[in-house]
Enzyme design. Sequence first.
Site, PDB file in Angstrom:
ATOM      1  N   ARG A   1      -3.900 -37.982  10.772  1.00 48.64           N
ATOM      2  CA  ARG A   1      -3.495 -37.181   9.620  1.00 48.64           C
ATOM      3  C   ARG A   1      -2.404 -36.206  10.050  1.00 48.64           C
ATOM      4  O   ARG A   1      -2.481 -35.610  11.135  1.00 48.64           O
ATOM      5  CB  ARG A   1      -4.676 -36.375   9.067  1.00 48.64           C
ATOM      6  CG  ARG A   1      -5.672 -37.172   8.249  1.00 48.64           C
ATOM      7  CD  ARG A   1      -5.073 -37.621   6.912  1.00 48.64           C
ATOM      8  NE  ARG A   1      -6.044 -38.339   6.088  1.00 48.64           N
ATOM      9  CZ  ARG A   1      -6.263 -39.644   6.141  1.00 48.64           C
ATOM     10  NH1 ARG A   1      -5.582 -40.409   6.985  1.00 48.64           N
ATOM     11  NH2 ARG A   1      -7.147 -40.201   5.332  1.00 48.64           N
TER      12      ARG A   1
ATOM     13  N   GLU B   1       3.351 -36.236   2.214  1.00 50.51           N
ATOM     14  CA  GLU B   1       3.665 -37.663   2.000  1.00 50.51           C
ATOM     15  C   GLU B   1       3.845 -37.901   0.498  1.00 50.51           C
ATOM     16  O   GLU B   1       2.890 -37.701  -0.247  1.00 50.51           O
ATOM     17  CB  GLU B   1       2.535 -38.535   2.542  1.00 50.51           C
ATOM     18  CG  GLU B   1       2.341 -38.382   4.049  1.00 50.51           C
ATOM     19  CD  GLU B   1       1.116 -39.127   4.582  1.00 50.51           C
ATOM     20  OE1 GLU B   1       0.484 -39.899   3.828  1.00 50.51           O
ATOM     21  OE2 GLU B   1       0.774 -38.910   5.747  1.00 50.51           O
TER      22      GLU B   1
ATOM     23  N   HIS C   1       2.700 -44.276   6.212  1.00 52.53           N
ATOM     24  CA  HIS C   1       1.229 -44.327   6.179  1.00 52.53           C
ATOM     25  C   HIS C   1       0.743 -45.759   5.902  1.00 52.53           C
ATOM     26  O   HIS C   1       0.124 -46.053   4.873  1.00 52.53           O
ATOM     27  CB  HIS C   1       0.678 -43.352   5.123  1.00 52.53           C
ATOM     28  CG  HIS C   1      -0.768 -43.001   5.322  1.00 52.53           C
ATOM     29  ND1 HIS C   1      -1.274 -41.751   5.080  1.00 52.53           N
ATOM     30  CD2 HIS C   1      -1.824 -43.741   5.735  1.00 52.53           C
ATOM     31  CE1 HIS C   1      -2.575 -41.730   5.331  1.00 52.53           C
ATOM     32  NE2 HIS C   1      -2.930 -42.945   5.732  1.00 52.53           N
TER      33      HIS C   1
HETATM   34  N1  LIG Z   1      -3.109 -43.950   9.118  1.00 50.45           N
HETATM   35  C1  LIG Z   1      -4.099 -44.643   8.560  1.00 50.45           C
HETATM   36  O1  LIG Z   1      -3.841 -45.573   7.789  1.00 50.45           O
HETATM   37  C2  LIG Z   1      -5.516 -44.325   8.872  1.00 50.45           C
HETATM   38  C3  LIG Z   1      -6.478 -45.304   8.604  1.00 50.45           C
HETATM   39  C4  LIG Z   1      -7.796 -45.040   8.943  1.00 50.45           C
HETATM   40  C5  LIG Z   1      -8.160 -43.823   9.496  1.00 50.45           C
HETATM   41  N2  LIG Z   1      -7.201 -42.873   9.699  1.00 50.45           N
HETATM   42  C6  LIG Z   1      -7.564 -41.573  10.276  1.00 50.45           C
HETATM   43  O2  LIG Z   1      -8.086 -41.781  11.589  1.00 50.45           O
HETATM   44  C7  LIG Z   1      -9.117 -40.828  11.833  1.00 50.45           C
HETATM   45  C8  LIG Z   1     -10.076 -41.368  12.890  1.00 50.45           C
HETATM   46  O3  LIG Z   1     -10.802 -42.457  12.358  1.00 50.45           O
HETATM   47  P1  LIG Z   1     -12.071 -43.066  13.122  1.00 50.45           P
HETATM   48  O4  LIG Z   1     -12.526 -44.230  12.315  1.00 50.45           O
HETATM   49  O5  LIG Z   1     -11.778 -43.295  14.549  1.00 50.45           O
HETATM   50  O6  LIG Z   1     -13.099 -41.865  12.963  1.00 50.45           O
HETATM   51  P2  LIG Z   1     -14.403 -41.607  13.835  1.00 50.45           P
HETATM   52  O7  LIG Z   1     -15.225 -40.681  13.024  1.00 50.45           O
HETATM   53  O8  LIG Z   1     -15.007 -42.890  14.280  1.00 50.45           O
HETATM   54  O9  LIG Z   1     -13.856 -40.853  15.134  1.00 50.45           O
HETATM   55  C9  LIG Z   1     -13.384 -39.538  15.107  1.00 50.45           C
HETATM   56  C10 LIG Z   1     -13.619 -38.909  16.474  1.00 50.45           C
HETATM   57  O10 LIG Z   1     -13.092 -37.580  16.427  1.00 50.45           O
HETATM   58  C11 LIG Z   1     -14.006 -36.731  17.101  1.00 50.45           C
HETATM   59  N3  LIG Z   1     -13.906 -35.371  16.573  1.00 50.45           N
HETATM   60  C12 LIG Z   1     -14.504 -34.848  15.496  1.00 50.45           C
HETATM   61  N4  LIG Z   1     -14.194 -33.554  15.349  1.00 50.45           N
HETATM   62  C13 LIG Z   1     -13.384 -33.260  16.376  1.00 50.45           C
HETATM   63  C14 LIG Z   1     -12.750 -32.068  16.789  1.00 50.45           C
HETATM   64  N5  LIG Z   1     -12.899 -30.917  16.100  1.00 50.45           N
HETATM   65  N6  LIG Z   1     -12.002 -32.097  17.905  1.00 50.45           N
HETATM   66  C15 LIG Z   1     -11.849 -33.251  18.593  1.00 50.45           C
HETATM   67  N7  LIG Z   1     -12.438 -34.422  18.265  1.00 50.45           N
HETATM   68  C16 LIG Z   1     -13.192 -34.419  17.163  1.00 50.45           C
HETATM   69  C17 LIG Z   1     -15.388 -37.311  16.846  1.00 50.45           C
HETATM   70  O11 LIG Z   1     -16.293 -36.929  17.893  1.00 50.45           O
HETATM   71  C18 LIG Z   1     -15.110 -38.800  16.835  1.00 50.45           C
HETATM   72  O12 LIG Z   1     -15.350 -39.376  18.106  1.00 50.45           O
HETATM   73  C19 LIG Z   1      -9.755 -40.636  10.448  1.00 50.45           C
HETATM   74  O13 LIG Z   1     -10.276 -39.343  10.296  1.00 50.45           O
HETATM   75  C20 LIG Z   1      -8.643 -40.893   9.461  1.00 50.45           C
HETATM   76  O14 LIG Z   1      -8.153 -39.667   8.969  1.00 50.45           O
HETATM   77  C21 LIG Z   1      -5.893 -43.097   9.407  1.00 50.45           C
HETATM   78  O1  LIG Z   2      -5.289 -44.945   1.589  1.00 45.78           O
HETATM   79  C1  LIG Z   2      -4.887 -44.992   2.713  1.00 45.78           C
HETATM   80  O2  LIG Z   2      -3.848 -44.506   3.087  1.00 45.78           O
HETATM   81  C2  LIG Z   2      -5.742 -45.714   3.684  1.00 45.78           C
HETATM   82  O3  LIG Z   2      -6.943 -46.070   3.118  1.00 45.78           O
HETATM   83  C3  LIG Z   2      -5.956 -44.855   4.856  1.00 45.78           C
HETATM   84  O4  LIG Z   2      -6.867 -43.841   4.512  1.00 45.78           O
HETATM   85  P1  LIG Z   2      -7.809 -43.393   5.679  1.00 45.78           P
HETATM   86  O5  LIG Z   2      -6.865 -42.947   6.692  1.00 45.78           O
HETATM   87  O6  LIG Z   2      -8.596 -42.247   5.174  1.00 45.78           O
HETATM   88  O7  LIG Z   2      -8.649 -44.560   6.000  1.00 45.78           O
END
Ligand SMILES: NC(=O)c1ccc[n+]([C@@H]2O[C@H](COP(=O)([O-])OP(=O)(O)OC[C@H]3O[C@@H](n4cnc5c(N)ncnc54)[C@H](O)[C@@H]3O)[C@@H](O)[C@H]2O)c1
Ligand SMILES: O=C(O)[C@H](O)COP(=O)(O)O
Length: 309
Positions: free
Chosen positions: A231, A260, A280
């Site tokens: 993010r 965005e 994104h």
């Molecule tokens: N760009 C995209 O299209 C896209 C798609 C999916 C997810 N994402 C983002 O990726 C992020 C991670 O996804 P994930 O499935 O690996 O999530 P997840 O919950 O499996 O992993 C997140 C990790 O962050 C750690 N964490 C939590 N709070 C923290 C803090 N304060 N400091 C440091 N570490 C911390 C947790 O311990 C966990 O291991 C999501 O939150 C989402 O916003 C982006």
């Molecule tokens: O809508 C989006 O951009 C995708 O679903 C990614 O969202 P997420 O990062 O929360 O999974």
Amino acid sequence: MRRIVITDTNLGDGSHERAELGDGYDVTLAGVLTEDEVIAAAQDAEGLLVQWAPMTERVFAALPGLRAVVRYGIGLDNIDLDAAARHDVAVSNVDDYCIDEVADHAAASIYAHSRRLTAAARRVAEAGWGTSGIAAPLPPAQDPVGIAGFGRIGRAVAARVSALGFPVHVWDPFATDVPASVTRHETLAGLAAAVHHLTLHMPSTAETAGAVDAGVLAALGEGGHLVNTARGALVDEEALLAALDAGTLGFASLDVLTSEPPAGVAAQVAAHPRVLVNPHIAYLSTESLPQLRIRAAVKLAALLEDAAR
Ligand SMILES: NC(=O)c1ccc[n+]([C@@H]2O[C@H](COP(=O)([O-])OP(=O)(O)OC[C@H]3O[C@@H](n4cnc5c(N)ncnc54)[C@H](O)[C@@H]3O)[C@@H](O)[C@H]2O)c1
Ligand SMILES: O=C(O)[C@H](O)COP(=O)(O)O
């Protein structure tokens, strides 16, 4: 018949959701994005499927019949979870889709920058054939990768880059069962100082807002590469722009920005010559989108069943 409203319509036409939910549900595709629009569209709805629409205290308060919300995605940063709890609305995300897609995207960014693909292509486009101005790539074994947030996606990135030969370092204060093959750090700045590529995979919360600040960027250093597929809010973009301008940070590969589409400082970051920006799309694949829509509908139905008990 239970009334369900799909707020944003970025992801399709509601057909996967209707097919999954079946006859007992009246599914309306609203195509709304503001608080007022959501409130108007979701009167009488028991369930909402939401992508980016803001689910705030005001929205929850205005929808007393609402029982459950499922976000199309992993991050829950556009949903006020405390407000949902106050109004007795169950909330869930789709936590198990697009793990491979985002991990592939982050690993591809690391590999591409490691081989100087963007810098070399820019050199040819702007200065013609030649190699001056292109820093010689390091072998992967000498090009360590730092993973901030060692959850589902962070671990999938670790598997990919370690298979390519990059040493892996991690920082995650909450992670258990971190394998002995990776080097663990106590702070984000400590992680940044130990690696050349820093890839972010923690959630966007009050605690992580601006976590990649001037100090972390200075620790990453002039040869450093910041990768963000999580993010935009995780990064202090003013500090990022300053570091890129001053040459104290090498390069950034950004799938996400604070704004965005980009505006203000995010637009300046996106236009910087040492930034590779994507709109994104890390989650995107032919498989992930239908999975997202089907799993969101399944989760919403389960939450509504629970709420009715
Ligand atoms: N760009 C995209 O299209 C896209 C798609 C999916 C997810 N994402 C983002 O990726 C992020 C991670 O996804 P994930 O499935 O690996 O999530 P997840 O919950 O499996 O992993 C997140 C990790 O962050 C750690 N964490 C939590 N709070 C923290 C803090 N304060 N400091 C440091 N570490 C911390 C947790 O311990 C966990 O291991 C999501 O939150 C989402 O916003 C982006
Ligand atoms: O809508 C989006 O951009 C995708 O679903 C990614 O969202 P997420 O990062 O929360 O999974």
